[in-house]
Write a protein that holds these residues in place. Sequence first.
Motif, mmCIF file in Angstrom:
data_model
loop_
_atom_site.group_PDB
_atom_site.id
_atom_site.type_symbol
_atom_site.label_atom_id
_atom_site.label_comp_id
_atom_site.label_asym_id
_atom_site.label_seq_id
_atom_site.Cartn_x
_atom_site.Cartn_y
_atom_site.Cartn_z
ATOM 1 N N ARG A 154 0.830 -1.213 0.000
ATOM 2 C CA ARG A 154 0.000 0.000 0.000
ATOM 3 C C ARG A 154 0.860 1.257 0.000
ATOM 4 O O ARG A 154 0.472 2.277 -0.579
ATOM 5 N N HIS A 155 2.041 1.157 0.587
ATOM 6 C CA HIS A 155 2.942 2.310 0.661
ATOM 7 C C HIS A 155 4.062 2.252 -0.381
ATOM 8 O O HIS A 155 4.948 3.116 -0.372
ATOM 9 N N GLY A 156 4.037 1.262 -1.256
ATOM 10 C CA GLY A 156 5.088 1.148 -2.257
ATOM 11 C C GLY A 156 6.435 0.729 -1.712
ATOM 12 O O GLY A 156 7.476 0.990 -2.320
ATOM 13 N N VAL A 157 6.444 0.044 -0.570
ATOM 14 C CA VAL A 157 7.687 -0.448 0.041
ATOM 15 C C VAL A 157 7.994 -1.825 -0.533
ATOM 16 O O VAL A 157 7.115 -2.693 -0.555
ATOM 17 N N PRO A 158 9.214 -2.073 -1.012
ATOM 18 C CA PRO A 158 9.550 -3.383 -1.591
ATOM 19 C C PRO A 158 9.322 -4.525 -0.604
ATOM 20 O O PRO A 158 9.600 -4.392 0.592
#
Length: 311
Positions: A154-158
């Motif tokens: 959701r936060h674009g964290v790998p």
Amino acid sequence: MNDKPVICLGCAFWDTIFKIDRIPGHGAKVLPEKAVQAASGMATAAAVTIARLGGKVEIWARIGDDPTGDSFLHDLSNEAVRTESIRRIPGARTAFSTILVDRFGERLVVPYTDPSLDADPGWLPLDRVAEAAAVLVDMRWREGAKTLLAEARRHGVPTLLDADVAPPEQLREMIALADHVLFSEPALLSLASNRSPRDALMSVAQDLEAEIVGVTLGAAGAMIWQREASEDIVSEFPTIPIEAVDTLNAGDVWHGTYAYGLVNGWNLARRVRIANVAAAMKCEHFGGRLGSPRLPDLLERSRALVQAPAT
């Protein structure tokens, strides 16, 4: 160097490791040459690896409110791993393992996880995920892993998954959730029977949305499929020859090194090759994750391999 933490979530074990000549095939009393105890588990060993390489890292896990849990936390206090998000569950026993390692470095692992270790992930500090560099999860606490993977996406964290052996339906559920799906060889072959590792990797990868799908192969190194490349290309990355003393936690060290390389901007070939070397170096030392290397030694051992072309 990246200054955001990697969050590692998954199993937390207290390991008792015995070095013996051979693993008996029948009942016997065996006197070990050496014995060590250490905080371990897949996510835990990966977190320690990241810390030893100089990365910021924290472990999210469950342990019991018992003396074994005290030992687990005390041992990790000797490593630069943040442990504030380890939950202690009243009345539960910390997971533990007894492990025999023979003269060839192969091992027999007998783990026990207390069913009363509450699997509910509702307590996880998900507000911290947006500030993470990446998240790495294993297969041993799926409820927590699914929650963390969803929040990271959701936060674009790998997101990275240590896809080790588990029931196939659970593996299939979890591998659909991560950007980097990194299998052990037995886990991969459990999803694609009667195939070579290369064919199995291609077959499984093409059904996923992951950017990277890979498999570690022990002394043979690793194979990697990358979405950006042609869909029918699997690259092979060799490792360095060693004399194995203890293979315990080698895959966990590999995953931790891969995660460190990812968040510090290493390209794919560099992080896979150096992860191969880190796992090999670990195997040269008895004591499970205690053999994970420091960055200067790892880079020195990796120099020749990093310059070699992939096949």
